[in-house]
Write an enzyme that holds these catalytic residues in place. Sequence first.
Site, PDB file in Angstrom:
ATOM      1  N   ASP A 160      39.465  34.493  48.379  1.00  0.00           N
ATOM      2  CA  ASP A 160      40.904  33.982  48.296  1.00  0.00           C
ATOM      3  C   ASP A 160      41.675  35.222  47.607  1.00  0.00           C
ATOM      4  O   ASP A 160      40.901  35.990  46.807  1.00  0.00           O
ATOM      5  CB  ASP A 160      41.074  32.750  47.547  1.00  0.00           C
ATOM      6  CG  ASP A 160      40.434  31.544  48.031  1.00  0.00           C
ATOM      7  OD1 ASP A 160      40.710  31.500  49.375  1.00  0.00           O
ATOM      8  OD2 ASP A 160      40.332  30.449  47.183  1.00  0.00           O
ATOM      9  N   TYR A 168      28.753  33.597  41.436  1.00  0.00           N
ATOM     10  CA  TYR A 168      30.290  33.490  41.025  1.00  0.00           C
ATOM     11  C   TYR A 168      30.365  33.410  39.315  1.00  0.00           C
ATOM     12  O   TYR A 168      29.640  32.967  38.942  1.00  0.00           O
ATOM     13  CB  TYR A 168      31.188  32.405  41.634  1.00  0.00           C
ATOM     14  CG  TYR A 168      31.251  32.464  43.079  1.00  0.00           C
ATOM     15  CD1 TYR A 168      32.408  33.254  43.611  1.00  0.00           C
ATOM     16  CD2 TYR A 168      30.674  31.989  44.104  1.00  0.00           C
ATOM     17  CE1 TYR A 168      32.445  33.457  45.110  1.00  0.00           C
ATOM     18  CE2 TYR A 168      30.845  32.011  45.386  1.00  0.00           C
ATOM     19  CZ  TYR A 168      31.574  32.706  45.969  1.00  0.00           C
ATOM     20  OH  TYR A 168      32.076  32.938  47.254  1.00  0.00           O
ATOM     21  N   ASP A 224      43.722  25.620  42.276  1.00  0.00           N
ATOM     22  CA  ASP A 224      43.729  26.890  41.473  1.00  0.00           C
ATOM     23  C   ASP A 224      45.317  27.192  41.228  1.00  0.00           C
ATOM     24  O   ASP A 224      45.843  25.956  41.160  1.00  0.00           O
ATOM     25  CB  ASP A 224      43.117  27.650  42.516  1.00  0.00           C
ATOM     26  CG  ASP A 224      44.039  27.919  43.672  1.00  0.00           C
ATOM     27  OD1 ASP A 224      44.931  27.548  43.874  1.00  0.00           O
ATOM     28  OD2 ASP A 224      43.540  28.774  44.337  1.00  0.00           O
ATOM     29  N   ARG A 274      36.756  26.433  44.101  1.00  0.00           N
ATOM     30  CA  ARG A 274      37.839  25.772  43.637  1.00  0.00           C
ATOM     31  C   ARG A 274      37.610  23.978  43.704  1.00  0.00           C
ATOM     32  O   ARG A 274      38.045  23.299  42.699  1.00  0.00           O
ATOM     33  CB  ARG A 274      39.151  25.740  44.681  1.00  0.00           C
ATOM     34  CG  ARG A 274      39.731  27.222  44.547  1.00  0.00           C
ATOM     35  CD  ARG A 274      40.935  27.365  45.419  1.00  0.00           C
ATOM     36  NE  ARG A 274      40.204  27.831  46.873  1.00  0.00           N
ATOM     37  CZ  ARG A 274      40.943  27.046  47.727  1.00  0.00           C
ATOM     38  NH1 ARG A 274      41.878  26.274  47.874  1.00  0.00           N
ATOM     39  NH2 ARG A 274      40.377  27.339  48.989  1.00  0.00           N
TER      40      ARG A 274
END
Length: 237
Positions: A48, A76, A90, A182
């Site tokens: 993203d 992550y 988000d 997310r």
Amino acid sequence: MDFIGGEVLCIDKPLGWTSFDAVKRLRGALSRRLGLKKIKVGHAGTLDPLATGVMIICTGKATKRIDELQAGIKEYIATIALGATTPSFDLETEIDATYPTEHITEELVRSVLDRFTGAIQQIPPAYSACKVDGHRAYKLARKGHEVELKPKTLVIDEMELLSFSPTEITIRTVCSKGTYIRALARDIGQALGSGGHLTALRRTRVGAIRIDDCLSVADAANLICEAELAPQPDKDE
């Protein structure tokens, strides 16, 4: 280097860039260097715009390896704000609801994170590239349409709490392809009874490729401009 025969470039995608922005920048550098109007360039795994980190760029015949490369496990580092939710899970959209966080303890967070380790069911975000009746879900969501997506089975190999406060946590997650961090922020917030949304995300590993192996976009473009090129057969091939 043989960019037509196929090269794999590992970059650290900057904040605010789409994955396509990064591909476009390197495709342009390749076109100028090779004197070609068209050359295959693709990426193995979308990030993203609000995320940074490992992004694998394939050129020429190496684009055939995209499925193989993006199938690797991902790692992550994610920061999740607790006590508030957003429609996109988000910072792309504004806060739509707030919740108390006084009850949240580090012990509670660790207990909740343990529940997300292993095989889980996850409903992708409405603001995602998943398709609904042939349309991208995020396009429908941005127009205000209700979007219903089916849950998917994913595997979370590791979940580590890196920092804690009652209003914000940072976690390290090792997970399978297709995991939406997310959505994980949404689900963790729900499990904590506080709501939650993602405020920062960095992909630190894809398969065997780690963030320390990656170049900045500018350095990757410079590499393309300065690399010693393998002999090319013909520009029309």
